[in-house]
Structures are given as C-alpha cells and as structure tokens.
Design an enzyme around this catalytic site. Structure first.
Site, PDB file in Angstrom:
ATOM      1  N   LYS A   1      71.122   0.485  70.563  1.00 27.24           N
ATOM      2  CA  LYS A   1      70.310   0.549  71.776  1.00 27.24           C
ATOM      3  C   LYS A   1      70.727  -0.508  72.801  1.00 27.24           C
ATOM      4  O   LYS A   1      70.536  -0.316  73.991  1.00 27.24           O
ATOM      5  CB  LYS A   1      68.832   0.435  71.434  1.00 27.24           C
ATOM      6  CG  LYS A   1      68.346   1.674  70.688  1.00 27.24           C
ATOM      7  CD  LYS A   1      66.857   1.691  70.471  1.00 27.24           C
ATOM      8  CE  LYS A   1      66.414   2.992  69.806  1.00 27.24           C
ATOM      9  NZ  LYS A   1      66.877   3.105  68.387  1.00 27.24           N
TER      10      LYS A   1
HETATM   11  C1  LIG Z   1      67.009   4.359  67.718  1.00 27.74           C
HETATM   12  C2  LIG Z   1      67.894   4.414  66.522  1.00 27.74           C
HETATM   13  C3  LIG Z   1      68.401   5.645  66.024  1.00 27.74           C
HETATM   14  C4  LIG Z   1      68.004   6.980  66.611  1.00 27.74           C
HETATM   15  O1  LIG Z   1      68.604   7.208  67.881  1.00 27.74           O
HETATM   16  P1  LIG Z   1      68.017   8.353  68.831  1.00 27.74           P
HETATM   17  O2  LIG Z   1      68.742   8.172  70.122  1.00 27.74           O
HETATM   18  O3  LIG Z   1      66.548   8.094  68.948  1.00 27.74           O
HETATM   19  O4  LIG Z   1      68.315   9.661  68.177  1.00 27.74           O
HETATM   20  C5  LIG Z   1      69.270   5.609  64.937  1.00 27.74           C
HETATM   21  N1  LIG Z   1      69.597   4.438  64.344  1.00 27.74           N
HETATM   22  C6  LIG Z   1      69.148   3.251  64.789  1.00 27.74           C
HETATM   23  C7  LIG Z   1      69.526   2.011  64.076  1.00 27.74           C
HETATM   24  C8  LIG Z   1      68.274   3.191  65.889  1.00 27.74           C
HETATM   25  O5  LIG Z   1      67.813   1.995  66.306  1.00 27.74           O
END
Ligand SMILES: *Cc1c(COP(=O)(O)O)cnc(C)c1O
Length: 466
Positions: free
Chosen positions: A112
């Site tokens: 993120k």
């Molecule tokens: C947020 C997150 C996901 C999921 O990603 P999306 O874009 O919501 O599908 C997967 N793995 C980790 C470690 C995350 O923080």
C-alpha cells in the site's frame, strides 16, 4: 482527460478533483473516460528506465494538465527516494518462469505504500495550489492505518486522525502508527472494537455539517489515484521480463480488488498480460465468483492474512463497468441487487469471457502455512501469509509454463512474524531501519467509545480553519 463515475450520475471531473473526491457523489467509482494506450514501441521504450522514470511515463497521461510535468516528476522522485531498495520494486526469481515482485520496500513494509506515499504528496500539492486543507479520518484494525499515517505525516495541507481499537492491534501494528509523532498526526485508541471505530468514522462522514466544517476526506482503496500508482509496477515488472515481446501473467493476493484491478488497467493500456490469478484466503467471495459466476456474501472469518479478510471487494465495481461495456445503468442494477440480496450472478458466456483472463484460487490457513514452509525449504525465501497465497495461487492456476508468472509479494514477512515463525521455526527480523521500533516513544490518546467525544477531539486537533 476527464473521469466519469461507474454509476453515471455524478459530474465528470478532472484528475485533481477526482483525487480529492475519492468516492463519486452517486456512490460510484471514478474511471478515466478514455484509457491511454501504450504501443509496442512505447513499451519497448520503458526497458532499462528507472522505476521513477517508468512511473512518470505511465501516470502522466492520467493527469492531463492537472499537475505540471516537472512538478509531477519531482513528486515521484521524492516519493520513491525513501524506499529501501534501489530498484523500488525488485523481482526475485523463485524458479523457471516463477517470480516474486517485492512490494514491501516502503516505510510500512506493505504494497500500500507504493500508492499511498504518492497520494499524500499529491493531496498536499493539489490542496496547496487550491489554498485548501483537509482532515483525513480513518479507522484501522491495524494494517492500513500505518500506511495512511506515513503517507500524510508532515504534509502541510493535511491533518490525519486514525482510530484503532485499544489493545486489539498487534504491538508492531500499533507502534508503526503511534511512534509517528508529527504535529499533523493523531492516533486515538478507542475503548471498543474495530467495528465501533469504523461506525464512528462512517457517522462522521454522514454528518454533512461536520464533514463540511472539517473538510473531511479519506485515502481509502477506492481512490482512483491509488489504482493509478499501482499500475506502474505492472509495467515495470512486465517490461523487465520481456514485454512487449512476450506476455506475462500475474498472481495477486486479493482483498478489495484494488491491486489486481490495476493489473487489469495495465492490460487495457496495452501491457500484454496473459493471465490474472486472484488468490483468496477462506474469505473466498472472489474465487467463488470466478468459479461459478455467482457473487454472494458470506460472514467474514479471521485468518492468517488479515488484509484479505473482506467479503465485499469494493473495486470490483470498476471491473463490472468494463465488463458491461461501460453501461452505468447495468452497474447500478447489479450493485443494487447485491445490496438488497447480498448476491448477483453473470451468465455462462460472460463467465467464460471473464475466465479467459481471470482465475481464482483459495487457501485456508493450514494450506497457507504449508506454502510458507515449502517455499522456505525450496528457495530460502520467507514469505508473509498474503504473499504465500499469491505464490500458491499462481502455481496452481497457471496455464502455460512458458509465460512468466509473477506473484506479488504484498507484505514483508516481518509484518506477520507469528505466522511465519509458526510455519518455519524462524522469526523474521524487521529491516534495520525499523529495528528500533520498540524503543521509539509513542503518542496516542485513549477515548471512550462515544461519537460526540471523538468529534470534539477531531474539531480541536484539525487545523482546517487555522
Ligand atoms: C491490502 C492488502 C492486500 C489486498 O489488496 P487489495 O488491493 O485490497 O486487493 C493484500 N495483501 C496485503 C499485505 C495487503 O495489505
């Protein structure tokens, strides 16, 4: 370029307004009215560029004059300068045509950061130009709060208040938030559950006078700019592994469908992607959909991969819009049915069309643990539980061995040390830049589970009117 809503009833907006709006006023999500296209020559031209250079080339067409090109290049350079790997998003080889795309080199060790670090800077840039400020309010069960806080810390035009349930996040998660002591960052530990926190945030957004008074805003995963920033690493990885001369497949551990939707967007823009494999944990609404054509909600169960403990994938609406030939009325009809009945369904022909690109695969906690152990024995790599699901899904669903399959490593193993230690016997260490996390001073306030108390607090700390 302007942006339209998937529900067709909100005004078309320019990039800077889409950035600040997040959700469209009709409840839909914003998408570009026309997608930029990268020709084979354009793709070939990305080979050998730095991550930052690829980022500018890929994102510039989406800004359409909202931000000057030089300013944007400077923001991008600054965003990724703080990441702890020179390649920003390096590829690691696990086997023949079997790759890992490491997306944990940002400040909070999860993918993120790749979008949020840019988003914070974009917010600041656009708000300063407009002479405005915002107050960002959010709730976290532990994982996403730190990425938002790191993105907004020390931004002149932004204040951020994050609510977490007191005593219910892991110590690493709490410290990643509460050791950020910048003046514009406030952490509140609520005497309640994550749902209490989330309900209070929703109530604040639903209180229109409060919302207007404080210029409330969110940096959640439906923001178009987050998708835009995530498209970049698909182009970077794809061209590094041979695009446009050969196709690439990706396996993505998925919750809200934001990350894998960015891959879909990259394909629309011309990147030759053969397969997109969606990995789920026991909260497998997407995998069930890709298997049956039926989208139906179940109860959320807690798993080893908490960032995927989701039953409604909000960004899926963007894919539906495309699937329905940009027919917003049809999207509205499906979303309404889903809200009413907790379910919708697509026909056989449409499912076949979907499956020509997308497959799903689920792993329960036991299988996830097994994959972490197996990959460690096979390659020496320690994978976090989300990443392990991606790797296993890609291996299980790949259609042809000659196309590189790239699994997205969405978090560093040290973010989920208990699960990794249980599977391998080895406790992954935090990277050295976070090594003193447990010695850093914390700052947070404890508040009761009471909406009015929390609102008063937010009014006091927000500098919107200063
Ligand atoms: C947020 C997150 C996901 C999921 O990603 P999306 O874009 O919501 O599908 C997967 N793995 C980790 C470690 C995350 O923080």
């Amino acid at each position: 370029m302007s942006y339209h809503s998937t529900r067709g009833q909100a005004p078309a907006l320019a990039f800077d307004d889409v950035l600040l709006a997040g959700l469209a006023r009709d409840g839909g999500l914003y998408l570009p009215e026309a997608w930029p296209r990268f020709s084979e020559a354009d793709l070939a031209g990305l080979a050998g560029l730095s991550y930052q250079q690829v980022a500018v080339r890929v994102m510039q067409p989406f800004l359409d004059g909202s931000i000057a090109e030089d300013d944007f290049a400077a923001l991008v350079a600054e965003t990724y300068a703080g990441f702890d790997h020179a390649a920003v998003a390096p590829l690691t080889q696990l086997g023949r045509n079997d790759w890992l795309l490491e997306l944990f080199h940002g400040p909070t060790l999860a993918f993120k950061d790749y979008a949020l670090q840019l988003l914070g800077r974009l917010f600041d840039h656009v708000l300063t130009k407009k002479g405005r400020r915002v107050t960002i309010v959010g709730a976290t069960s532990g994982d996403t709060g730190s990425a938002a806080i790191e993105a907004c810390r020390d931004r002149a035009a932004v204040d951020i208040v994050i609510l977490h349930p007191k005593g219910r996040t892991s110590e690493v998660q709490r410290r990643q938030m509460t050791t950020v002591t910048s003046a514009n960052v406030r952490n509140i530990a609520i005497e309640g559950t994550f749902d209490d926190c989330q309900d209070m945030v929703k109530a604040m957004f639903n209180d229109q006078p409060f919302r207007d008074q404080l210029n409330l805003s969110a940096v959640n995963s439906i923001n178009w700019a987050r998708i835009m920033a995530q498209i970049v690493y698909y182009f970077a990885a794809g061209t590094a592994l041979g695009a446009p001369h050969r196709p690439i497949s990706f396996a993505v551990p998925t919750g809200n469908f934001g990350n894998v939707y960015a891959a879909f967007a990259a394909r629309r823009m011309g990147l030759p992607i053969r397969q997109l494999v969606v990995g789920s944990n026991s909260n497998d609404i997407l995998t069930r959909f890709f298997e049956s054509g039926v989208m139906s909600k179940n109860k959320v169960v807690p798993t080893l991969s908490p960032s995927m403990d989701i039953q409604v994938s909000s960004n899926f609406e963007r894919y539906l819009f495309d699937l329905f030939g940009e027919d917003a009325a049809r999207v509205v009809d499906f979303m309404e049915r889903f809200r009413r009945d907790g379910r919708f369904e697509v026909g056989e022909t449409m499912l076949a069309n979907i499956n020509s690109l997308f497959q799903g695969y689920r792993l329960d906690d036991e299988a996830t643990s097994g994959v972490i152990r197996k990959l460690y024995e096979e390659t020496g790599e320690l994978l976090d539980p989300h990443t392990a699901i991606g790797v296993a899904a890609g291996r299980a669903r790949r259609r042809d061995a000659s196309t590189p399959m790239v699994a997205l490593a969405t978090a560093h193993a040290a973010k989920f040390p208990d699960a990794v230690e249980a599977a391998t016997g080895i406790r992954p260490a935090l990277p050295s830049r976070l090594g003193d996390l447990f010695e850093r001073p914390e700052r947070y306030d404890v508040l009761p589970n009471d909406l009015e108390t929390v609102k008063d607090y937010v009014r006091q700390v927000a500098r919107v009117n200063a």
